[in-house]
Design a protein around this motif. Structure first.
Motif, PDB file in Angstrom:
ATOM      1  N   GLN A 163       0.851  -1.198   0.000  1.00  0.00           N
ATOM      2  CA  GLN A 163       0.000   0.000   0.000  1.00  0.00           C
ATOM      3  C   GLN A 163       0.884   1.244   0.000  1.00  0.00           C
ATOM      4  N   PRO A 285      -7.942  -0.007  -1.275  1.00  0.00           N
ATOM      5  CA  PRO A 285      -7.264  -1.280  -0.953  1.00  0.00           C
ATOM      6  C   PRO A 285      -6.505  -1.866  -2.133  1.00  0.00           C
ATOM      7  N   ASN A 286      -5.289  -2.286  -1.850  1.00  0.00           N
ATOM      8  CA  ASN A 286      -4.488  -3.110  -2.747  1.00  0.00           C
ATOM      9  C   ASN A 286      -4.155  -2.451  -4.075  1.00  0.00           C
ATOM     10  N   ASN A 799      -6.687   0.931   5.053  1.00  0.00           N
ATOM     11  CA  ASN A 799      -6.093   0.643   3.747  1.00  0.00           C
ATOM     12  C   ASN A 799      -4.590   0.407   3.847  1.00  0.00           C
ATOM     13  N   GLN A 802      -3.467  -3.219   4.411  1.00  0.00           N
ATOM     14  CA  GLN A 802      -3.947  -4.324   3.572  1.00  0.00           C
ATOM     15  C   GLN A 802      -2.810  -5.131   2.948  1.00  0.00           C
ATOM     16  N   SER A 803      -1.611  -4.601   2.965  1.00  0.00           N
ATOM     17  CA  SER A 803      -0.477  -5.368   2.435  1.00  0.00           C
ATOM     18  C   SER A 803       0.247  -6.146   3.539  1.00  0.00           C
ATOM     19  N   PHE A 880     -11.648  -4.956  -4.454  1.00  0.00           N
ATOM     20  CA  PHE A 880     -12.811  -4.412  -3.775  1.00  0.00           C
ATOM     21  C   PHE A 880     -13.850  -4.115  -4.838  1.00  0.00           C
ATOM     22  N   TYR A 935     -15.924  -4.356   0.557  1.00  0.00           N
ATOM     23  CA  TYR A 935     -14.573  -4.928   0.595  1.00  0.00           C
ATOM     24  C   TYR A 935     -14.497  -6.023   1.660  1.00  0.00           C
ATOM     25  N   VAL A 937     -12.702  -8.597   3.980  1.00  0.00           N
ATOM     26  CA  VAL A 937     -11.359  -8.791   4.537  1.00  0.00           C
ATOM     27  C   VAL A 937     -11.419  -9.893   5.587  1.00  0.00           C
TER      28      VAL A 937
END
Length: 1000
Positions: A163, A285-286, A799, A802-803, A880, A935, A937
């Motif tokens: 991210q 995200p991502n 966010n 997310q990695s 997402f 999204y 998760v």
């Protein structure tokens, strides 16, 4: 109609230009106005930053904490106003003094000077006294913090599989740079004209239509759209908040000249608005790059400044942005920050604009005082568009409606593509291959003959969306009751008739409701009945009514002795006129209004007796001093307020019809989606009370349970901190509404971070109880949360994380709901957490794009709207989804307006005799599309994320209390509605969510 030329001598006119294509950039248009913020976008741009150390921030917080509320807000407002005027506008001082960022260098002595005075102001000194102080340590520390010059592009270099990590000041400075780039070229506007051909006309029976001579009759058929040959150009100027404004090209009745030259002579002709583009940098995200969210808005200019919260100021020099300045409160009205004005004047700065601002405020105060003395309603006429333009604090009756229209969004996408060229790297979206189950309110396909026949028979052309009586009875039975009784409490005969009409539509095959006697039980269908009772005193506003005694007179209508009967109450009400007293604090005013408002007291009393209720207004509020008027029964099928109240009453009862089961089963993995328990968690930060105690969070949860047997009924249960266990949704509502919000002093935590942790612990308790007491061992459950409301509770929602995996983060907070490790944590984690987001500045805006035709001979048409689920193309990890929504109001009240022309071309309409009147396109609201981010998760057990996204979208599309799509899926929507319906919600809601806040 053509847009007028600019009335301003220093602005360019709208220049016509020949075109032959729909757009020069059609192929490059995205599905959403979301740009990747790549290094190339800000290449060569420098910025100046001071990052303040912890010691300086601590001293700043100590300074803000001294004195009363007004002094607490003084340092920031004075400093930022002074620095904006001193440096030209592109400057931002973080409220917590984390950083100071600007596009121009700021001299150390300037900071030393302004913060010395701020310390003096916090001690109650005048400007003359403050400038003589020795430089305080905090002012010296701020000025001594090194100003560092940065190349912005260095912070935007992407890292594969990670991210983006940017300093906080980048999210402020990048929009300044992007908006300046977009302002370098003029914005091109045009309207769309239809491409038509001749097709045979048909009679209502489907046969070909012939004229008197038996010749075939043809009619025009629209097969596509093309650009009007006349293109015009509009100049946008950047503003200091990071957007762009079409400053020299307002729209309003005075500026949108009709083709026939009709003169506008009424007082509202002076009212006008401006087009504004917002430019906001965020992350998604991502995706390895930050993104730029773009959107178009209508900024409406207020007639006065004393009741405005902010203003835009034209600085009168090329290269300087439109200055956005907040006005400070002075009693019940607003004024310029006069201390900043004094400091600027002492620095021999040109303060003519601020002086003009202050002069106007002084004049308007005089008007207020005169009106108050004479007992009159103060009246302000909007001045001609000049250098100072106060902004409307809320949506009010106005000559220009809200919403720019969908064509404006398309033109914005074309402009960005034209200006940025190859640097315009759009975030990609693809349509998710799925279909939505039709709703009862969807447009029904019918022949013209059938349509004509239904109109002649007085039948509706659409369904209201009421569930069938069989499905209502089945849901009532699933909750353990044999009978549903609806008690209608009214005090105006017109409202009683509206209730009768709505129930007649809801139960078309039931018994006729003609003129029921008070207290008479009318059996509509087996298992469902209704009772009407006139209860004017019980429902009336006032804080001196003994409502308990009034209730006893008709308590028998509620069948309180029969445990097999569930009762719901439909009440009439109206908005009370409670004026704010001079000098009265907002919380005190809302508390007094709450104690006077009858519906708050009625809801509380009925909740204590275990009855849910909903209200319908019987009076329409007057505007501009006009009295309220009684709402007459509309035509059948048109009384949407009454229909929505009845549907909301069903929702409060926890009645769930088979639409949800049919919708979820529609998916190719419907069996898996239909076996999951869907849990919604609503969290809200409660505002401070009148006694200024610390805030506490409101936590509510609902769970949607699938039927035990195929073809059975879905049920819903809910949890509140008051019950401490999962109970039927109806019981949770009455328990929650029967008590006040939890007192702020109950919270043991002191810091803001600790109080968010308290709220997260409540959620762990709720989920632990759900797993322990409600779920079978083999049942899976998912949790749905609003990511914006909950992001301070769970780090796994961010966010930026997310990695990473859960074990990679050292933050002591719980990673995701249900992921706690304490003794109160649930024994089984949720199979997934579905993060929702509906914040306009954090969710992409849809762009009308070309839709390929099925025939080589047909031109491409334009998909003006989209109600489909879209999957984002990400750089790593899981995608997402974004669900674009077409609101009901868009379809009914202005969706067509703004599709083919902009507000510059809107017709102000024309009054006159019936048959000669014309629609005022300018005043009408042009409803825009909305969007919901979905999204998933934290997925476990191999659950399919795509299936969850589709199921969530379907739970937004089909609702239990609304005949159209909602922003949140059913469980989260139901949890939030419990809070919105609480008697104290208006008092504890954030000011921007309160209808009366803007009148402060």
């Amino acid at each position: 109609m053509q847009a007028s030329t600019s009335p301003f001598p220093h602005s360019p006119a709208l220049h016509p230009e020949r075109v032959t294509a729909l757009s020069d950039n059609t192929a490059a248009l995205p599905r959403a106005l979301t740009l990747r913020c790549t290094p190339e976008l800000v290449q060569g741009q420098k910025v100046y930053v001071r990052n303040f150390p912890r010691s300086v921030r601590d001293e700043w917080e100590k300074l803000r904490g001294e004195g009363d509320d007004e002094k607490r807000n003084l340092p920031y407002s004075t400093a930022i106003t002074y620095l904006k005027f001193k440096t030209g506008g592109y400057v931002h001082l973080d409220r917590g003094l984390d950083f100071l960022v600007s596009l121009e260098k700021i001299d150390d002595d300037t900071l030393r000077h302004v913060f010395r005075c701020i310390v003096g102001y916090s001690r109650g000194l005048s400007t003359d006294q403050a400038i003589l102080l020795d430089v305080p340590p905090v002012a010296e520390a701020i000025a001594s913090t090194s100003e560092v010059e940065f190349e912005m592009a260095r912070f935007l270099r992407p890292m594969q599989g990670r991210q983006p990590k940017c300093p906080d000041w980048m999210y402020v400075a990048v929009p300044w740079v992007v908006s300046r780039k977009l302002a370098e070229q003029k914005f091109t506007i045009y309207d769309l004209v239809p491409i038509t051909d001749q097709v045979p006309a048909k009679e209502t029976d489907g046969s070909l239509k012939l004229d008197a001579d038996r010749q075939q009759v043809f009619k025009n058929h629209t097969k596509g759209w093309k650009a009007n040959p006349n293109k015009r150009e509009v100049a946008y100027l950047p503003d200091s908040s990071g957007g762009l404004i079409a400053w020299d090209h307002p729209f309003g009745r005075k500026y949108n000249i009709r083709d026939d030259g009709t003169m506008v002579k009424d007082a509202t002709a002076a009212q006008y608005a401006m087009s504004r583009f917002s430019v906001v940098m965020k992350t998604v995200p991502n995706v390895v790059d930050p993104v730029i969210f773009l959107d178009a808005h209508v900024t409406r200019v207020h007639s006065n400044m004393v009741f405005a919260k902010s203003t835009n100021i034209y600085q009168g020099s090329d290269g300087l942005p439109i200055l956005y300045t907040e006005l400070v409160r002075s009693g019940s009205v607003r004024e310029v920050n006069h201390r900043a004005l004094e400091l600027l004047a002492r620095d021999k700065m040109d303060v003519s604009l601020l002086q003009e601002l202050q002069a106007r405020l002084t004049h308007e105060r005089t008007v207020l005082e005169k009106a108050d003395t004479n007992g009159e309603f103060p009246s302000f006429i909007t001045p001609d568009a000049g250098t100072i333009r106060p902004l409307m604090p809320k949506n009010d009756n106005f000559a220009v409606g809200t919403g720019p229209g969908t064509l404006h969004l398309r033109l914005l996408a074309e402009h960005v593509t034209k200006v940025l060229g190859e640097k315009a790297n759009w975030l990609s979206f693809a349509v998710e291959p799925m279909n939505f189950e039709p709703r009862p309110t969807d447009k029904q396909k019918m022949s013209s003959q059938e349509r004509t026949q239904r109109i002649e028979d007085g039948e509706l052309l659409h369904s209201i969306g009421f569930p069938s009586s069989e499905e209502i009875a089945a849901s009532v039975s699933a909750q353990g009751f044999d009978h549903l009784r609806i008690v209608c409490l009214w005090y105006r005969h017109s409202t009683r008739l509206r209730m009768i009409n709505a129930l007649s539509l809801a139960f078309p095959d039931g018994a006729s409701i003609s003129d029921p006697q008070s207290g008479e039980e009318v059996h509509l269908v087996p298992g469902i009945s209704v009772v009407f009772r006139k209860a004017e005193r019980f429902l009336s506003h006032g804080d001196d009514i003994n409502r308990i005694e009034e209730f006893r007179s008709f308590e028998g209508d509620f069948a309180v002795s029969d445990s097999n009967v569930v009762v719901a109450v439909w009440c009439e009400t109206e908005i009370p006129l409670v004026k704010r007293r001079e000098g009265e604090k907002r919380n005190a005013y809302l508390l007094r209004k709450e104690q006077y408002d009858g519906k708050f007291q009625v809801r509380r009393l009925l909740a204590k007796k275990d009855f849910v209720c909903q209200f319908t207004k019987g009076m329409k509020q007057g505007s501009f001093g006009n009295p309220a008027t009684e709402i007459s029964p509309p035509l059948p099928g048109k009384d949407h307020a009454a229909y929505m109240a009845l549907l909301d009453l069903y929702r409060s009862l926890g009645i769930i019809d088979q639409r949800l089961a049919r919708a979820i089963a529609k998916d190719k993995r419907g069996k898996e989606a239909g076996s999951i328990v869907y849990c919604g968690i609503h969290v809200r930060r409660q505002a401070k009370t009148v006694d200024d105690k610390q805030t506490k969070r409101i936590v509510l949860a609902t769970a949607l349970f699938p039927p035990e047997e195929e073809g059975g009924v879905w049920t819903m249960r809910a949890w509140t901190p008051l019950t401490g266990s999962w109970v039927p949704y109806r019981k949770a509502i009455t328990a929650f509404h029967a008590s006040d919000y939890a007192l702020h002093v109950d919270g043991k935590a002191k810091s803001d971070k600790e109080r968010w942790a308290e709220a997260a612990a409540h959620v762990e308790d709720a989920l632990a109880s759900l797993v322990r007491d409600e779920l079978e061992p083999d049942m899976r459950y998912v949790v749905m949360v609003d990511g914006l409301a909950c992001r301070r509770m769970w780090t796994g929602l961010h966010n930026e994380n997310q990695s990473y995996d859960e074990g990679d983060i050292t933050d002591p907070r719980t990673w995701l709901p249900g992921h706690g490790n304490g003794k109160n944590a649930p024994r089984k984690r949720p199979s997934a957490v579905i993060r929702m987001n509906v914040e306009p500045e954090e969710v992409p805006q849809y762009v009308p794009v070309a839709r390929e035709s099925d025939s080589d001979t047909e031109p491409d048409s334009i998909a003006f709207t989209s109600a489909k689920l879209h999957r984002a193309k990400v750089d790593f990890g899981d995608p997402f989804w974004v669900l674009f929504n077409v609101p009901r109001n868009y379809q009914a009240k202005g969706g067509d307006l703004g599709r083919t022309f902009t507000r510059w071309d809107a017709d102000p309409g024309r009054a006159g005799a019936i048959g000669e009147r014309e629609t005022n396109q300018l005043k009408s609201p042009w409803y825009a599309m909305t969007a919901t981010e979905i999204y998933p998760v934290g997925t476990t057990n191999g659950i399919d994320k795509t299936m969850l996204a589709r199921a969530t979208a379907r739970l937004c599309h089909q609702t239990i209390a609304w005949s159209d799509r909602s922003r949140y899926p059913v469980p989260l929507h139901a949890a939030k509605q419990m809070d919105l319906d609480h008697p104290q919600y208006r008092r504890s809601a954030p000011p921007e969510d309160d209808d009366d806040a803007a009148s402060e």
